[in-house]
Enzyme design. Structure first.
Site, PDB file in Angstrom:
ATOM      1  N   ASP A 162      30.109  -9.711  13.089  1.00 47.42           N
ATOM      2  CA  ASP A 162      30.190  -9.655  11.630  1.00 47.42           C
ATOM      3  C   ASP A 162      29.969  -8.229  11.109  1.00 47.42           C
ATOM      4  OD1 ASP A 162      27.525 -10.225  12.674  1.00 47.42           O
ATOM      5  OD2 ASP A 162      26.831 -10.457  10.622  1.00 47.42           O
ATOM      6  N   HIS A 196      26.922  -5.475  11.123  1.00 53.08           N
ATOM      7  CA  HIS A 196      26.077  -5.965  12.219  1.00 53.08           C
ATOM      8  C   HIS A 196      26.696  -5.639  13.569  1.00 53.08           C
ATOM      9  CE1 HIS A 196      23.498  -9.606  13.768  1.00 53.08           C
ATOM     10  NE2 HIS A 196      23.151  -8.463  14.309  1.00 53.08           N
ATOM     11  N   GLU A 237      22.941 -10.502   3.915  1.00 55.04           N
ATOM     12  CA  GLU A 237      23.840 -11.550   4.396  1.00 55.04           C
ATOM     13  C   GLU A 237      24.823 -11.939   3.294  1.00 55.04           C
ATOM     14  OE1 GLU A 237      24.312 -13.067   7.209  1.00 55.04           O
ATOM     15  OE2 GLU A 237      22.481 -12.876   8.435  1.00 55.04           O
TER      16      GLU A 237
END
Length: 508
Positions: free
Chosen positions: A380, A370, A328
């Site tokens: 994303d 993603h 992330e």
């Protein structure tokens, strides 16, 4: 072999602290408002007034909300900037259920959105989508935190006294993440910045000395200082450059990869939230999501939350969760200001390490966004993510160096005033912070990056004992800091078989 110094500069000729802050904040899309200082001097009373006579609508909203609720105006702006870069995202929620420029939250464990509605009388719909209502709601909630702490009018006039209130506003579930959250706000407040909103408005926070009163949080582990995390991280992390903060066991599946499932992909995500907020969300059992790593925007700092052997719940696809590592990145897909070069380089170094350990090809078929995961409705990392630059760093086109800089390791306000080469193995740096009179020494490796090897950094202030950081480190030794204003210092370090030892110098 003893190396000779490669850079020499007297302390008076060193870069200013603002120069370092300019670099870091420009990477994040900011322009500093003035010289930074991270020294220990107490901040004076925080002004709730406007930064200039001609304010736009959002700046006016901050000024009016601060005055109405007795909250320092610049602190309120810094809090909102740390959360969203002053982007309300059209009323759409963050990953953890936060709304608006000041991130009022509605999720199973935090209800600042509903609290703001009760305190201000504004409808929840307005608090979600209207900037003025959202900022006023945040000011009301922050003031409620201050009242609960017993801050009187004199205390409320000093932004340094609001630290615990800011930490509580973030709603972190652990003291270490609460400190990380509040420190991010006070770092911005100390450095000063000029932010540009998506609507084109400019909002300024002037730099000021900051010495926040952390209260009980002063005893919490400081996730921003690598030397505080090495002992704990060494037993937990798969990537030596990361800090370890465990996700809730309710948010991932214990496994035995790669024995149970091969690891053949890396999935790139964007948090849709702040660094500290994302770490806190992954610690929350109600989230039912996690990732193996989280990368910070401003400096590329990395936190590991799930062991690579275990299956983080990040891809929304069972097959991908079984066979991938999820990373992330702090920010929002529709705001390019979050995607800094420091983030790209640090993340790319992490990807290279993961790929090398599991034999994953470093191409776009195996390093995916993603949005490329079958069956997902996520977008994303989005159109603002620069895949060309990122993959160049991953494959070695400019990204093969140490992802850290001496300024990042030592912290805000420090500037390099001297350095010495350690052959091809690394460089040892001496830095100085004119705001607080401290020197800092760090040794950055150039070879065996990501692999723990013997590395040392030391600093000795004349008349005092030498302080040394020595061990097997993946990227650097240090930082070693000591108060040295008006004192001579001896400094040096070692990487591989190469050593540098200075005489006593840089006196005063």
């Amino acid at each position: 072999m003893t190396a000779s110094p490669i850079v020499r500069a007297p302390r008076c000729a060193a870069l200013t602290a603002a120069g370092v802050v300019t670099l870091l904040l420009c990477l994040a899309g900011l322009v500093p408002a003035g010289p930074a200082s991270a020294g220990p001097a107490s901040a004076g009373p925080a002004s709730a007034g406007p930064a200039s006579a001609a304010e736009g609508p959002l700046a006016t909203a901050f000024t009016q909300a601060a005055a109405a609720h007795g909250v320092p105006r610049d602190l309120l702006v810094a809090l909102a900037y740390a959360e969203t870069h002053l982007d309300g995202h059209g009323g759409r929620p963050s990953a953890s259920g936060g709304y608006g420029v000041a991130h009022l939250v509605s999720n199973p464990t935090l209800h600042t959105l509903e609290e703001a509605a009760k305190l201000t009388g504004a409808p929840v719909a307005s608090l979600k989508a209207d900037d003025t209502a959202n900022v006023a709601g945040a000011a009301a909630v922050l003031r409620a935190r201050a009242d609960a702490l017993g801050l009187d009018a004199a205390a409320r006039a000093d932004s340094d006294r609001w630290y615990t209130a800011v930490a509580r506003y973030g709603g972190a579930s652990t003291p270490e993440v609460a400190r990380l959250y509040a420190d991010a706000v006070y770092d911005l407040l100390s450095a000063g910045f000029t932010a540009r909103t998506p609507a084109g408005e400019t909002i300024t926070v002037a730099a000021r000395p900051a010495h926040p009163d952390r209260g009980a949080l002063a005893n919490a582990r400081d996730l921003g200082l690598p030397e505080n995390n090495r002992t704990l991280a060494a037993a937990a992390v798969d990537y030596p450059g990361a800090t370890w903060v465990a996700a809730s066991s309710a948010n991932y599946a214990v496994s035995d990869r790669p024995a149970s499932d091969s690891i053949d992909r890396i999935v790139i995500h964007v948090t849709q939230g702040s660094y500290a907020g994302t770490i806190s969300w992954f610690q929350n059992p109600a989230a039912q999501v996690s990732a193996h790593y989280v990368v910070r925007s401003s400096d590329g700092a990395i936190t590991q939350m799930v062991r690579e052997k275990d299956r983080a719940w990040h891809a929304g696809n069972s097959d991908y969760n079984h066979h991938s590592v999820g990373i992330e990145h702090e920010g929002y897909v529709d705001n390019a200001s979050w995607f800094t070069d420091a983030m790209y380089r640090s993340s790319a170094a992490l990807v290279r390490s993961i790929a090398a350990r599991y034999g994953i090809p470093t191409d776009r078929s195996h390093i995916v966004g993603h949005s490329q995961v079958p069956g997902t409705d996520h977008t994303d990392p989005g159109p603002n993510w620069n895949w060309t630059t990122y993959m160049q760093y991953v494959t070695g086109g400019g990204g093969t160096g140490n992802p850290y800089t001496p300024e990042q390791v030592c912290g805000d306000g420090y500037s390099v005033i001297d350095s010495a080469g350690l052959g091809t193995a690394g460089t040892v740096y001496l830095l100085y912070n004119s705001g607080n009179g401290y020197n800092c020494v760090v040794t950055l490796k150039k070879t065996s990056l990501g692999t723990p090897t013997a590395t040392t950094a030391y600093l000795e202030v004349q008349g005092k004992s030498r302080v040394t950081d020595s061990g097997n480190f993946g990227y650097y030794a240090g930082p070693v800091r000591a108060a040295a204003a008006d004192k001579c210092v001896k400094w040096g370090g070692k990487a591989g078989s190469n050593t540098y030892d200075s005489p006593f110098e840089h006196c005063g």
